[in-house]
Design a protein around this motif. Structure first.
Motif, PDB file in Angstrom:
ATOM      1  N   LEU A   1      21.256 -12.387 -17.507  1.00 10.77           N
ATOM      2  CA  LEU A   1      19.907 -12.708 -17.700  1.00 10.77           C
ATOM      3  C   LEU A   1      18.860 -11.351 -17.585  1.00 10.77           C
ATOM      4  CD1 LEU A   1      17.622 -14.626 -18.603  1.00 10.77           C
ATOM      5  CD2 LEU A   1      17.294 -15.075 -16.284  1.00 10.77           C
ATOM      6  N   SER A   2      19.131 -10.659 -16.570  1.00 12.06           N
ATOM      7  CA  SER A   2      18.205  -9.511 -16.313  1.00 12.06           C
ATOM      8  C   SER A   2      18.585  -8.392 -17.294  1.00 12.06           C
ATOM      9  CB  SER A   2      18.566  -8.856 -14.933  1.00 12.06           C
ATOM     10  OG  SER A   2      17.736  -7.821 -14.868  1.00 12.06           O
ATOM     11  N   GLN A   3      19.973  -8.109 -17.602  1.00 10.39           N
ATOM     12  CA  GLN A   3      20.269  -7.044 -18.569  1.00 10.39           C
ATOM     13  C   GLN A   3      19.932  -7.301 -19.873  1.00 10.39           C
ATOM     14  OE1 GLN A   3      24.525  -6.520 -18.234  1.00 10.39           O
ATOM     15  NE2 GLN A   3      24.695  -5.811 -20.320  1.00 10.39           N
ATOM     16  N   HIS A   4      20.214  -8.733 -20.567  1.00 13.62           N
ATOM     17  CA  HIS A   4      19.639  -9.069 -21.740  1.00 13.62           C
ATOM     18  C   HIS A   4      18.096  -8.645 -21.986  1.00 13.62           C
ATOM     19  CE1 HIS A   4      23.417 -10.417 -23.128  1.00 13.62           C
ATOM     20  NE2 HIS A   4      23.431 -11.729 -23.106  1.00 13.62           N
ATOM     21  N   LEU A   5      17.334  -9.288 -20.958  1.00 14.59           N
ATOM     22  CA  LEU A   5      15.890  -9.005 -21.010  1.00 14.59           C
ATOM     23  C   LEU A   5      15.510  -7.515 -21.141  1.00 14.59           C
ATOM     24  CD1 LEU A   5      14.434 -12.079 -19.135  1.00 14.59           C
ATOM     25  CD2 LEU A   5      14.699 -11.846 -21.334  1.00 14.59           C
ATOM     26  N   LYS A   6      16.157  -7.035 -20.227  1.00 18.76           N
ATOM     27  CA  LYS A   6      16.202  -5.370 -20.293  1.00 18.76           C
ATOM     28  C   LYS A   6      16.397  -4.710 -21.817  1.00 18.76           C
ATOM     29  CE  LYS A   6      17.011  -1.389 -17.458  1.00 18.76           C
ATOM     30  NZ  LYS A   6      17.862  -1.049 -16.179  1.00 18.76           N
ATOM     31  N   GLN A   7      17.411  -5.373 -22.203  1.00 18.39           N
ATOM     32  CA  GLN A   7      17.752  -4.791 -23.612  1.00 18.39           C
ATOM     33  C   GLN A   7      16.738  -5.133 -24.666  1.00 18.39           C
ATOM     34  OE1 GLN A   7      20.710  -3.040 -24.409  1.00 18.39           O
ATOM     35  NE2 GLN A   7      20.160  -3.165 -26.365  1.00 18.39           N
ATOM     36  N   LEU A   8      16.177  -6.459 -24.506  1.00 17.67           N
ATOM     37  CA  LEU A   8      15.213  -6.982 -25.307  1.00 17.67           C
ATOM     38  C   LEU A   8      13.957  -6.179 -25.350  1.00 17.67           C
ATOM     39  CD1 LEU A   8      14.097  -9.519 -27.300  1.00 17.67           C
ATOM     40  CD2 LEU A   8      13.537 -10.486 -25.377  1.00 17.67           C
ATOM     41  N   LEU A   9      13.609  -5.700 -24.033  1.00 16.11           N
ATOM     42  CA  LEU A   9      12.204  -5.135 -23.822  1.00 16.11           C
ATOM     43  C   LEU A   9      12.382  -3.493 -24.035  1.00 16.11           C
ATOM     44  CD1 LEU A   9      10.999  -7.046 -20.864  1.00 16.11           C
ATOM     45  CD2 LEU A   9      10.010  -7.222 -23.020  1.00 16.11           C
ATOM     46  N   SER A  10      13.738  -2.999 -24.106  1.00 17.58           N
ATOM     47  CA  SER A  10      13.899  -1.730 -24.566  1.00 17.58           C
ATOM     48  C   SER A  10      13.678  -1.180 -25.887  1.00 17.58           C
ATOM     49  CB  SER A  10      15.425  -1.434 -24.360  1.00 17.58           C
ATOM     50  OG  SER A  10      16.067  -1.881 -25.394  1.00 17.58           O
ATOM     51  N   ARG A  11      13.220  -2.288 -26.817  1.00 20.55           N
ATOM     52  CA  ARG A  11      12.746  -1.744 -28.142  1.00 20.55           C
ATOM     53  C   ARG A  11      11.143  -1.839 -27.909  1.00 20.55           C
ATOM     54  NH1 ARG A  11      16.871  -0.735 -28.312  1.00 20.55           N
ATOM     55  NH2 ARG A  11      18.881  -1.645 -29.524  1.00 20.55           N
ATOM     56  N   GLN A  12      10.592  -0.618 -27.625  1.00 21.55           N
ATOM     57  CA  GLN A  12       9.172  -0.668 -27.230  1.00 21.55           C
ATOM     58  C   GLN A  12       8.338  -0.934 -28.360  1.00 21.55           C
ATOM     59  OE1 GLN A  12       8.739   2.879 -24.654  1.00 21.55           O
ATOM     60  NE2 GLN A  12       9.328   1.442 -22.868  1.00 21.55           N
ATOM     61  N   ALA A  13       8.705  -0.242 -29.558  1.00 23.73           N
ATOM     62  CA  ALA A  13       7.920  -0.246 -30.740  1.00 23.73           C
ATOM     63  C   ALA A  13       7.683  -1.974 -31.076  1.00 23.73           C
ATOM     64  CB  ALA A  13       8.631   0.388 -31.702  1.00 23.73           C
ATOM     65  N   LEU A  14       8.736  -2.666 -30.780  1.00 21.39           N
ATOM     66  CA  LEU A  14       8.677  -4.271 -30.975  1.00 21.39           C
ATOM     67  C   LEU A  14       7.824  -4.648 -30.011  1.00 21.39           C
ATOM     68  CD1 LEU A  14       9.333  -6.628 -32.743  1.00 21.39           C
ATOM     69  CD2 LEU A  14      11.405  -6.602 -31.177  1.00 21.39           C
ATOM     70  N   THR A  15       7.791  -4.333 -28.872  1.00 24.48           N
ATOM     71  CA  THR A  15       7.068  -5.179 -27.731  1.00 24.48           C
ATOM     72  C   THR A  15       5.615  -4.651 -27.990  1.00 24.48           C
ATOM     73  OG1 THR A  15       8.861  -4.346 -26.130  1.00 24.48           O
ATOM     74  CG2 THR A  15       6.770  -5.305 -25.157  1.00 24.48           C
ATOM     75  N   LYS A  16       5.384  -3.362 -28.499  1.00 23.75           N
ATOM     76  CA  LYS A  16       4.075  -2.705 -28.845  1.00 23.75           C
ATOM     77  C   LYS A  16       3.448  -3.706 -29.707  1.00 23.75           C
ATOM     78  CE  LYS A  16       3.424   1.737 -26.500  1.00 23.75           C
ATOM     79  NZ  LYS A  16       3.980   3.175 -26.844  1.00 23.75           N
ATOM     80  N   LYS A  17       4.272  -3.889 -31.060  1.00 19.36           N
ATOM     81  CA  LYS A  17       3.620  -4.696 -32.009  1.00 19.36           C
ATOM     82  C   LYS A  17       3.317  -6.196 -31.687  1.00 19.36           C
ATOM     83  CE  LYS A  17       5.812  -6.649 -36.489  1.00 19.36           C
ATOM     84  NZ  LYS A  17       6.791  -6.682 -36.839  1.00 19.36           N
ATOM     85  N   LEU A  18       3.890  -6.642 -30.815  1.00 18.69           N
ATOM     86  CA  LEU A  18       3.881  -8.113 -30.634  1.00 18.69           C
ATOM     87  C   LEU A  18       2.696  -8.389 -29.557  1.00 18.69           C
ATOM     88  CD1 LEU A  18       7.624  -9.422 -30.503  1.00 18.69           C
ATOM     89  CD2 LEU A  18       5.779  -9.625 -32.447  1.00 18.69           C
ATOM     90  N   TYR A  19       2.449  -7.311 -28.490  1.00 16.95           N
ATOM     91  CA  TYR A  19       1.719  -7.624 -27.323  1.00 16.95           C
ATOM     92  C   TYR A  19       0.633  -6.892 -27.184  1.00 16.95           C
ATOM     93  CZ  TYR A  19       5.362 -10.954 -25.937  1.00 16.95           C
ATOM     94  OH  TYR A  19       6.116 -11.906 -25.860  1.00 16.95           O
ATOM     95  N   LYS A  20      -0.510  -7.370 -26.683  1.00 13.41           N
ATOM     96  CA  LYS A  20      -1.662  -6.739 -26.459  1.00 13.41           C
ATOM     97  C   LYS A  20      -1.415  -5.653 -25.189  1.00 13.41           C
ATOM     98  CE  LYS A  20      -4.630 -10.315 -28.242  1.00 13.41           C
ATOM     99  NZ  LYS A  20      -5.064 -11.587 -27.869  1.00 13.41           N
TER     100      LYS A  20
END
Length: 1288
Positions: free
Chosen positions: A893-912
């Motif tokens: 779980l932790s590893q997957h979520l870390k992987q998901l959040l490692s795409r910073q460009a995507l996180t910036k696009k989706l979140y304030k």
């Protein structure tokens, strides 16, 4: 200054704290209200403009400082609204509340009416705006559908208004929303408001409506309005507990009453209306969601409805209290608060003509959406139902029917008057000519059919024998309310006992309120009758308790749940995890050192009373529904208080006022003289009483401060303890600067992180606590129910974290939506990655335990695809939850979520910027907390999705050094698990590996392995079989270490192998690899090698070791049966596993056994059993056994029958396998201890066993029989794979 003090001195005992007037400020003129969401395409009359607090009296009250912005915002949540003479201008009433930092509440009651605009500047400004609007939007000059839908900004016009004013539609079409200063009269909304410490809704409503009547009446009121305002502010006290109070409005007296110390606390909002709006079924579901602390959003055009439902629901929670954000009316400027990633209960005004589907909500995974006007609710996915729901609904429906209300939502409510000029209680008359079924339906639908007309009563008599209608008819006769009597504005029609119809209606509401609440309270009294026994009082004093509050366990949850009826468990296991339950228990513990919290005091009193009448009988532990027994008494208490008034307040009187000011002008609310209203009377009896009490309190406080210098510290701890886990109670309404919004979001981020820490810690403590106790003994598991509850609440937390600070909402699950974005991006890159020879960092290395098993890549996308292919899951929320469960089970779980959040460009696009997922430090800590969950084993995916198809991979690993690497026979396997078996699967010759799909088998327990013995090279030495679940990655090892083939070993062509979960290799990612030791065997025990197998001949355990092994094996089986049924794990492992019963008995039988013979084949224990049976059968035929006692003869027959059944089985199992079967069947049928003496007595034993053998030692055999005797208490059932083909 003295005035303020006088005003504040008596404040805690005063009925009302402030009188407020809000409206248009003629100085500043028309200011558009940007925060309310301006729409310039609308006609100016439909737009919202800023309102102001024009005056409030007194200036300030020490106990309750005046919050001007908040009061203005809540008095006129949509700002000012304008009308012309063509529009409907019915007055409106609504309530609001302000929750302070410490959780205490202040109530506001608002009467809004329309007043003619006399300022020429404002009229001309409106004219100018209208002309500009017409120039820009020429199409809107003609009445069109768009103009009707755009009336969304109509300030307080509820949908009811539109329906109730027949003229409105025709007038509008004439004037078509236009305004011409020369022709039209302009009106603007103005609000009168009373702010009170307690929710006396009916009394305030009547007082304000009389004030308004005084302004609109043709003749001036008896006294100047100041007299009435002064009277209600300073001369009307709060009624003492358990008493009623009468005070005087402008025209009629007003009565209010307050419950006594042992009764349910004051709740004056009409619960009957809440039930009528939603229906009993929906309301119980909403109540359940509130108890489980979900996010609850109420939605209605009418502010008063929002308030009525919100207060109704929170009132029903007694003895618990809502601990989270509570904003029954959310002003338009605070819509960003719907983004709050915490449980909340908020009310949102729906705009007229807007569709629910257009409402963009940041998160819906855990949202209960209540559409009040359409009488429907949308529920979150899978949550446990309230215990005894059908009986509970039935009891509530009966109470409603007694008062003539329909239990189905949507029937007209009792008192939701469209205006204050009509009396609450007047009834729209129906046509008297209705007959038969149609009349029946009409009457059942009529929400107010407690008050029926004469003609309708006649119709009722025609409807023979309907029990419901008979009750209604009796009620109508009893109340004596007749429609004709309700004509007068003041309700002069006298009802029963000289009360007016309005008072009659209020009494009815009050009695209905209390009876409905009693039904709810009685459920909790039954469910938590014994809660006190499970409260853990561990601290010696308050200080040490407050300091260590977070580390302490306050309530023994496991014992409490084990004491509850089975059907209650799903609900209770969720509920005792909530903040409201935790606070309730905290209050209970603190009551040792300080005064009991009022709700707790009443609740404990009720439990004590119930105990007196009902010494805890087993009935309380059963799930039988217990009805509320005190409905009559509770209603009588209220009726008696209202019949006999205990106190009467001072009458309004002339004040010392300046002459000539505030001249009466019909239709206009005068400017009041502030100097007389800012000072209370000095010689007031009860104000002195409060002042002395206050002085006493102050003196006491000073003394205690001298005694305890650490008082501030204590107070801080108290606040911390009380607010543990709570986030914001209520948004700050007054200050909306970006800094404040940022600070609020920061509090949310901190709160989420803290919640994550507490939840993961709780999950670990629960799991590890159980494992520590049971290490090495059978299966360790926390109760499946509790584990499921904790995992469900983790899923909910992750959803809330992922929906905090979203730029744009997509789909109901924010987490799944993020995963889908990630999947789309990754799939483009995946092709190149698959081709590249460099292995990915996240790929699992091949572990030693999986020789011959190709490694399984750990991939977020792969896990998503597994979930997407599951047809059973239909929603995004369900997919997100399944993905979380799968990742948790795979320890990724932790590893997957870390992987998901490692795409910073995507996180910036989706979140304030302020979103939790963009706060780097908090995000790291959050992932670290989740990583700690890798230290324990979860089967939360496998055990929940039991019907899905799962691909399995099976690999057979031979011992090549000692046998042919090739075999000419055709091998097969059959894999069994806790949920079923795969059936026989043929394996391609010499490939020794296969994959197959079959329905989820659960945790794997056994593998049957065999071959057909064909060809020259049929003999085959197998080391083990490996089987892997290709979705969860769980790999099971089934050790064998024996030959399969005729004429070798024990001549077996098939074996039943017992499995164990293979450990990941030590060099693997240490974050993933940490794992609790295996439960199947004690960590330090040497692996049992079959006595007769290749290497086992030299190993001879001592008699003490053998005895210990048997004791351990029997002990494990006893423990197994003492666990709750759902958590027992596999019994097969305990019978046939490495330290199972069969192995231990095998050692006992092998002790002193003369197995090796010169120039002959090896002899097996089974040979001894067969010879003994042959001897018994021949002795039986010769008649030697006739003399033996009957039971012994029968036992003998059984043994012979069982042995021959095993021998004649079509399966090719070897001699050791046959002995295993005999032990299992003997244990199941409780025959083992009867067979042992027979074998010991048999003369064959002397030939086959040495003198020193355990089997020839009488005391040892008797000890063994005594140990095995304990298994008779348990219903041993055998897995189908063990006893296949045995015909008894």
């Amino acid at each position: 200054m003295s005035g303020t003090n006088a005003a504040s001195g008596a404040a805690p005992c005063r009925f009302a704290h402030y009188f407020v007037i809000c409206g248009i400020d003629t100085e500043t003129g028309l200011e558009p209200d940007e925060l309310a969401g301006e729409n310039f395409e609308q006609s100016p009359l439909k737009r919202t403009f800023k309102s102001k607090v024009l005056a409030h009296y007194p200036e300030n009250v020490e106990w309750n400082p005046f919050d001007q912005d908040a009061v203005n915002m809540l008095c006129m949540p949509k700002g000012l609204s304008f009308r012309t003479q063509a529009d409907s201008r019915e007055p409106q009433f609504h309530s609001f509340l302000i929750t302070r930092e410490d959780g205490s509440r202040t109530y506001g009651f608002v009467h809004t009416f329309y007043e003619e605009v006399t300022s020429p500047q404002i009229c001309s400004a409106m004219q100018t705006l209208y002309q500009m609007h017409q120039a820009e939007n020429p199409s809107s000059a003609t009445p069109s559908s768009s103009s009707s839908s755009s009336s969304s900004m109509d300030s307080l016009a509820s949908s009811l208004d539109e329906a109730d004013s027949p003229s409105s539609s025709s007038c509008r079409s004439v004037a078509c929303g236009g305004y011409d200063a020369s022709r039209d009269t302009l009106y603007v909304s103005k609000a009168l408001c009373l702010i009170t410490p307690m929710p006396f809704m009916h009394a305030c409503r009547r007082f304000l409506s009389q004030m308004h009547r005084a302004v609109t009446a043709a003749s001036p009121p008896p006294l100047p309005l100041e007299s009435y305002v002064h009277n209600v502010l300073y001369e009307v006290p709060l009624p003492p507990p358990g008493r009623s109070l009468k005070f005087h409005g402008v025209y009629e007296p007003i009565v209010c009453q307050r419950p006594g110390p042992g009764e349910l606390p004051l709740a004056d909002f009409p619960l009957g209306q809440t039930f009528t709006l939603l229906g009993v079924e929906n309301l119980v579901q909403l109540f359940n969601c509130t108890l489980l602390e979900m996010q609850i959003l109420l939605y209605s055009q009418d502010y008063q409805r929002l308030m009525t439902v919100a207060e109704g629901i929170t009132t029903l929670l007694f003895p618990f209290q809502w601990q989270h954000v509570y904003v029954p009316i959310l002003p338009a400027s605070l819509l960003h608060f719907l983004d709050a990633p915490v449980p909340y209960l908020m009310g949102l005004q729906s705009k007229e003509g807007t569709d629910r589907s257009k409402l963009e909500l940041p998160q819906e995974a855990n949202l209960c959406f209540v559409d009040i006007d359409n009488h429907c609710i949308e529920l979150p996915e899978d949550f446990p139902q309230f215990p005894n729901k059908p009986e509970f609904i039935q009891e509530l429906s009966e109470v409603l029917l007694r008062y003539g209300l329909s239990p189905v939502g949507g029937a007209p409510p009792i008192s939701d008057p469209p205006s204050t000029t009509t009396t609450p209680g007047s009834v729209s008359t129906r046509h008297p000519g209705l007959k038969g079924q149609q009349a029946l339906r009409e009457l059942e639908d009529d929400g107010r059919n407690g008050n029926l007309r004469g003609e309708q009563l006649a119709v009722l008599e025609l409807l023979q024998g309907n029990a419901t209608l008979e009750r209604l008819q009796a009620l109508a006769k009893r109340t004596g309310v007749r429609v004709e009597a309700l004509r007068g504005v003041g309700g002069e029609g006298e009802g029963q006992g000289g009360r007016t119809a309005v008072e009659e209606e209020e009494l009815r509401n009050a009695k209905l309120n209390v009876q409905l609440r009693e039904v709810f309270a009685s459920r909790f009294t039954t469910m938590f009758a014994d809660y006190e026994a499970f409260v853990i009082q561990s601290a010696p004093d308050l200080e040490s308790w407050l300091t260590n509050r977070e580390q302490m366990h306050n309530f023994d949850k496991a014992s409490f749940l084990s004491d509850q009826p089975e059907p209650y468990l799903p609900f209770l296991s969720h509920f005792i995890e909530t903040q409201m339950f935790a606070t309730f228990i905290d209050n209970k513990i603190m009551s040792q050192w300080e005064e009991k919290e009022p709700l707790l005091r009443v609740f404990d009193g009720r439990i004590d009373k119930a105990r007196l009448y009902n010494v805890r009988a087993p009935s309380l532990r059963s799930s039988n529904y217990q009805r509320c027994t005190i409905l009559k008494e509770s209603a009588q208490a209220i009726e008696q208080r209202l019949m006999k008034i205990d106190h009467t307040a001072i009458h309004p009187h002339l004040l010392d006022m300046k002459i000539g000011q505030g001249k009466y002008e019909q239709g206009f609310f005068p400017k009041l003289q502030s100097d007389v209203l800012s000072v209370g009377p000095i010689n007031n009896k009860w104000s002195n009483r409060t002042a002395t009490a206050q002085r006493r309190k102050d003196r006491h406080r000073q003394q205690t401060e001298h005694l305890t210098l650490d008082n501030d510290l204590k107070e801080k701890h108290m606040q911390d303890a009380r607010s543990l886990g709570k986030n914001l109670r209520q948004p700050k309404l007054s200050d909306l600067s970006p800094a404040v919004i940022a600070q609020t979001n920061w509090k949310f981020v901190e709160g989420l992180l803290k919640e994550c820490r507490i939840k993961t810690k709780r999950m670990l403590v629960e799991k590890m606590g159980r494992e520590a106790v049971e290490l090495g003994h059978g299966e360790a598991n926390i109760t499946g129910l509790e584990e499921n509850t904790l995992i469900a609440s983790l899923c909910d937390l992750l959803e809330r974290i992922w929906s905090h600070g979203l730029q744009v909402k997509q789909g109901k699950s924010a987490l799944w939506s993020h995963l889908l974005h990630y999947q789309a991006r990754e799939e483009k890159l995946e092709q190149q990655q698959a081709e590249s020879p460099v292995s990915n960092g996240s790929e699992r290395r091949k572990s030693e335990s999986s020789i011959g098993m190709p490694s399984l890549r750990a991939s977020v996308i792969q896990d998503m695809r597994h979930i997407q292919s599951m047809g059973e899951i239909k929603t995004d929320v369900g997919r997100a939850r399944a993905w979380i469960r799968l990742s948790l089970e795979k320890k990724l779980l932790s590893q997957h979520l870390k992987q998901l959040l490692s795409r910073q460009a995507l996180t910036k696009k989706l979140y304030k910027r302020y979103a939790f997922l963009r706060c780097e430090e908090e995000k790291e800590q959050f992932l670290f907390h989740l990583l700690s969950l890798n230290t324990v084993d979860y089967f939360c995916f496998t055990s929940v999705f039991t019907t899905i198809m799962i691909p399995y991979r099976a690999v057979i690993i031979p011992i090549k050094k000692l046998s042919n690497a090739m075999t000419t026979s055709n091998p097969w396997v059959c894999v069994s698990g806790e949920l079923g078996d795969s059936g026989v699967r043929q394996i391609t010759k010499n490939v020794l590996e296969m994959t197959f799909d079959c329905q989820n088998l659960g945790k794997l327990t056994t593998v049957q392995l065999g071959h057909d013995n064909s060809g020259l090279l049929a003999k085959w030495l197998v080391d083990c079989v490996m089987v892997r679940n290709e979705i969860t990655g769980h790999t099971y090892k089934f050790p064998c270490g024996r030959w399969l083939g005729k004429g070798v070993d024990d001549g077996s062509l098939e074996r039943v192998l017992i499995g164990e979960l293979a450990l990941p290799n030590a060099d693997e990612d240490c974050g993933r690899g940490c794992r609790t030791p295996d439960m199947e065997h004690s960590p330090g025990q040497t692996r049992r090698i079959s006595i007769t197998s290749m290497g086992g001949r030299g190993y001879k355990p001592t008699s003490a070791q053998i005895q210990e092994a048997i004791g351990e094996a029997v002990n494990s089986i006893c423990k197994h049966f003492h666990k709750p049924e759902k958590e027992r794990g596999s019994l097969t492992i305990l019978l046939c596993g490495e330290v199972g019963l069969v192995g231990a008995l095998e050692q006992f039988f092998h002790n002193g056994f003369k197995s090796a013979r010169l120039f002959q084949k090896t002899v097996f224990v089974w040979d001894f059993v067969e010879k003994a049976v042959a001897y018994m059968e021949s002795a039986d035929q010769m008649g030697d056994m006739q003399e033996t006692a009957e039971p012994l003869g029968l036992t003998c027959v059984y043994l012979c029958r069982y042995v021959s059944a095993i021998n004649s089985s079509p399966r090719n199992i070897g001699k050791d396998g046959k002995f295993q079967l005999l032990v299992c069947l003997g244990a199941r049928d409780r025959l083992l201890i009867q067979w042992l003496p027979l074998l010991v007595e048999c003369p064959v034993i002397q030939r086959m066993y040495e003198e020193s053998a355990l089997l020839r030692d009488r005391t040892m055999v008797n000890a063994l029989i005594a140990v095995l005797q304990t298994l008779h208490d348990f219903p041993i059932t055998l897995e189908a794979s063990l006893i296949k083909g045995i015909d008894l």
